[in-house]
Scaffold this motif. Structure first.
Motif, PDB file in Angstrom:
ATOM      1  N   MET A   1      -3.929 -19.654 -13.057  1.00  0.00           N
ATOM      2  CA  MET A   1      -3.730 -18.375 -12.383  1.00  0.00           C
ATOM      3  C   MET A   1      -4.213 -18.494 -10.949  1.00  0.00           C
ATOM      4  SD  MET A   1      -3.354 -14.960 -13.545  1.00  0.00           S
ATOM      5  CE  MET A   1      -3.294 -13.513 -12.585  1.00  0.00           C
ATOM      6  N   ALA A   2      -3.445 -17.958 -10.042  1.00  0.00           N
ATOM      7  CA  ALA A   2      -3.767 -18.044  -8.619  1.00  0.00           C
ATOM      8  C   ALA A   2      -4.914 -17.099  -8.270  1.00  0.00           C
ATOM      9  CB  ALA A   2      -2.541 -17.697  -7.789  1.00  0.00           C
ATOM     10  N   GLU A   3      -5.751 -17.536  -7.337  1.00  0.00           N
ATOM     11  CA  GLU A   3      -6.815 -16.687  -6.806  1.00  0.00           C
ATOM     12  C   GLU A   3      -6.215 -15.663  -5.857  1.00  0.00           C
ATOM     13  OE1 GLU A   3     -10.888 -18.378  -5.808  1.00  0.00           O
ATOM     14  OE2 GLU A   3      -9.570 -20.109  -5.528  1.00  0.00           O
ATOM     15  N   THR A   4      -6.959 -14.600  -5.603  1.00  0.00           N
ATOM     16  CA  THR A   4      -6.532 -13.565  -4.672  1.00  0.00           C
ATOM     17  C   THR A   4      -7.431 -13.569  -3.445  1.00  0.00           C
ATOM     18  OG1 THR A   4      -5.694 -12.192  -6.470  1.00  0.00           O
ATOM     19  CG2 THR A   4      -6.158 -11.077  -4.382  1.00  0.00           C
ATOM     20  N   PHE A   5      -6.818 -13.564  -2.259  1.00  0.00           N
ATOM     21  CA  PHE A   5      -7.554 -13.465  -1.008  1.00  0.00           C
ATOM     22  C   PHE A   5      -7.889 -11.993  -0.802  1.00  0.00           C
ATOM     23  CE2 PHE A   5      -8.079 -12.982   3.537  1.00  0.00           C
ATOM     24  CZ  PHE A   5      -8.739 -14.139   3.918  1.00  0.00           C
ATOM     25  N   GLY A   6      -9.157 -11.651  -0.898  1.00  0.00           N
ATOM     26  CA  GLY A   6      -9.570 -10.261  -0.784  1.00  0.00           C
ATOM     27  C   GLY A   6     -10.566 -10.017   0.328  1.00  0.00           C
ATOM     28  N   PHE A   7     -10.641 -10.935   1.285  1.00  0.00           N
ATOM     29  CA  PHE A   7     -11.605 -10.820   2.367  1.00  0.00           C
ATOM     30  C   PHE A   7     -11.083  -9.885   3.453  1.00  0.00           C
ATOM     31  CE2 PHE A   7     -12.119 -15.006   0.473  1.00  0.00           C
ATOM     32  CZ  PHE A   7     -13.459 -14.967   0.132  1.00  0.00           C
ATOM     33  N   CYS A   8     -12.008  -9.258   4.175  1.00  0.00           N
ATOM     34  CA  CYS A   8     -11.647  -8.400   5.297  1.00  0.00           C
ATOM     35  C   CYS A   8     -11.552  -9.248   6.559  1.00  0.00           C
ATOM     36  CB  CYS A   8     -12.702  -7.315   5.504  1.00  0.00           C
ATOM     37  SG  CYS A   8     -12.755  -6.124   4.161  1.00  0.00           S
ATOM     38  N   THR A   9     -10.427  -9.132   7.241  1.00  0.00           N
ATOM     39  CA  THR A   9     -10.275  -9.782   8.536  1.00  0.00           C
ATOM     40  C   THR A   9     -10.246  -8.681   9.586  1.00  0.00           C
ATOM     41  OG1 THR A   9      -7.875  -9.846   8.314  1.00  0.00           O
ATOM     42  CG2 THR A   9      -9.089 -11.790   7.587  1.00  0.00           C
ATOM     43  N   ARG A  10     -10.313  -9.060  10.839  1.00  0.00           N
ATOM     44  CA  ARG A  10     -10.357  -8.086  11.922  1.00  0.00           C
ATOM     45  C   ARG A  10      -9.094  -7.236  11.967  1.00  0.00           C
ATOM     46  NH1 ARG A  10     -12.240 -10.993  17.382  1.00  0.00           N
ATOM     47  NH2 ARG A  10     -14.023  -9.635  17.546  1.00  0.00           N
ATOM     48  N   LEU A  11      -9.286  -5.986  12.403  1.00  0.00           N
ATOM     49  CA  LEU A  11      -8.123  -5.152  12.690  1.00  0.00           C
ATOM     50  C   LEU A  11      -7.332  -5.838  13.784  1.00  0.00           C
ATOM     51  CD1 LEU A  11      -9.592  -1.538  12.704  1.00  0.00           C
ATOM     52  CD2 LEU A  11      -8.172  -2.613  10.966  1.00  0.00           C
ATOM     53  N   GLY A  12      -6.063  -5.706  13.739  1.00  0.00           N
ATOM     54  CA  GLY A  12      -5.231  -6.349  14.746  1.00  0.00           C
ATOM     55  C   GLY A  12      -4.526  -7.581  14.211  1.00  0.00           C
ATOM     56  N   ALA A  13      -4.625  -7.832  12.907  1.00  0.00           N
ATOM     57  CA  ALA A  13      -3.856  -8.928  12.327  1.00  0.00           C
ATOM     58  C   ALA A  13      -2.382  -8.657  12.615  1.00  0.00           C
ATOM     59  CB  ALA A  13      -4.093  -9.023  10.818  1.00  0.00           C
ATOM     60  N   THR A  14      -1.675  -9.676  13.015  1.00  0.00           N
ATOM     61  CA  THR A  14      -0.275  -9.471  13.367  1.00  0.00           C
ATOM     62  C   THR A  14       0.634 -10.210  12.408  1.00  0.00           C
ATOM     63  OG1 THR A  14      -0.354 -11.307  14.944  1.00  0.00           O
ATOM     64  CG2 THR A  14      -0.772  -9.113  15.813  1.00  0.00           C
ATOM     65  N   GLY A  15       1.726  -9.558  12.060  1.00  0.00           N
ATOM     66  CA  GLY A  15       2.697 -10.141  11.146  1.00  0.00           C
ATOM     67  C   GLY A  15       3.985 -10.488  11.856  1.00  0.00           C
ATOM     68  N   ASP A  16       4.529 -11.621  11.506  1.00  0.00           N
ATOM     69  CA  ASP A  16       5.813 -12.073  12.035  1.00  0.00           C
ATOM     70  C   ASP A  16       6.770 -12.152  10.854  1.00  0.00           C
ATOM     71  OD1 ASP A  16       7.802 -13.113  13.638  1.00  0.00           O
ATOM     72  OD2 ASP A  16       6.924 -15.111  13.766  1.00  0.00           O
ATOM     73  N   ILE A  17       7.718 -11.224  10.799  1.00  0.00           N
ATOM     74  CA  ILE A  17       8.670 -11.163   9.695  1.00  0.00           C
ATOM     75  C   ILE A  17       9.927 -11.908  10.134  1.00  0.00           C
ATOM     76  CG2 ILE A  17       9.858  -9.660   8.074  1.00  0.00           C
ATOM     77  CD1 ILE A  17       6.698  -9.330   8.309  1.00  0.00           C
ATOM     78  N   LYS A  18      10.331 -12.884   9.342  1.00  0.00           N
ATOM     79  CA  LYS A  18      11.481 -13.710   9.701  1.00  0.00           C
ATOM     80  C   LYS A  18      12.602 -13.525   8.680  1.00  0.00           C
ATOM     81  CE  LYS A  18       8.603 -17.149  11.904  1.00  0.00           C
ATOM     82  NZ  LYS A  18       8.194 -18.516  11.979  1.00  0.00           N
ATOM     83  N   GLN A  19      13.832 -13.556   9.170  1.00  0.00           N
ATOM     84  CA  GLN A  19      15.023 -13.508   8.331  1.00  0.00           C
ATOM     85  C   GLN A  19      15.716 -14.869   8.428  1.00  0.00           C
ATOM     86  OE1 GLN A  19      15.486 -10.771   6.645  1.00  0.00           O
ATOM     87  NE2 GLN A  19      14.425  -9.206   7.796  1.00  0.00           N
ATOM     88  N   ARG A  20      16.038 -15.462   7.290  1.00  0.00           N
ATOM     89  CA  ARG A  20      16.757 -16.752   7.288  1.00  0.00           C
ATOM     90  C   ARG A  20      18.256 -16.482   7.221  1.00  0.00           C
ATOM     91  NH1 ARG A  20      12.073 -18.857   4.946  1.00  0.00           N
ATOM     92  NH2 ARG A  20      12.377 -18.097   2.856  1.00  0.00           N
TER      93      ARG A  20
END
Length: 115
Positions: A1-20
């Motif tokens: 079973m995979a572990e879950t990343f549940g840590f708090c990172t700084r506000l301002g995390a940015t996401g890059d959504i890509k379409q193939r």
């Protein structure tokens, strides 16, 4: 079973959504395009966190989590406003900030595996 990343990172995390997609341009103004594969949308998220690397501290636990996954093992994470998926982190940047504080920077890349 995979572990879950549940840590708090700084506000301002940015996401890059890509379409193939594929596209064929015929040069006369006409082009054909479409999606490639069954997972045409993927995400990459850039994160930063600051803290101490002393034993038991949040930043140390986060770094140990990333090291434990060795850049090739996926883990579960839920992006802001999204749904839980599998992600990998291949390396990170560790910057000393003074006073025994460090900043860690890394990018989570969404991956797909059969269930």
């Amino acid at each position: 079973m995979a572990e879950t990343f549940g840590f708090c990172t700084r506000l301002g995390a940015t996401g890059d959504i890509k379409q193939r997609v594929w596209e064929n341009d015929f040069g006369d103004g006409y082009a054909q395009s479409g999606g490639t594969g069954i997972n045409t949308k993927s995400q990459e998220w850039s994160h930063q966190a600051v803290g101490s690397l002393d034993v038991g501290q949040e930043l140390r636990l986060m770094r140990d989590f990333l090291d434990r996954h060795e850049g090739w093992r996926s883990f579960l994470w839920t992006p802001p406003g999204g749904t839980q998926g599998r992600y990998k982190v291949n390396g990170y940047k560790l910057d000393p900030q003074g006073a025994e504080m460090f900043k860690i920077s890394f990018t989570m890349k969404q991956v797909f595996t059969p269930y």
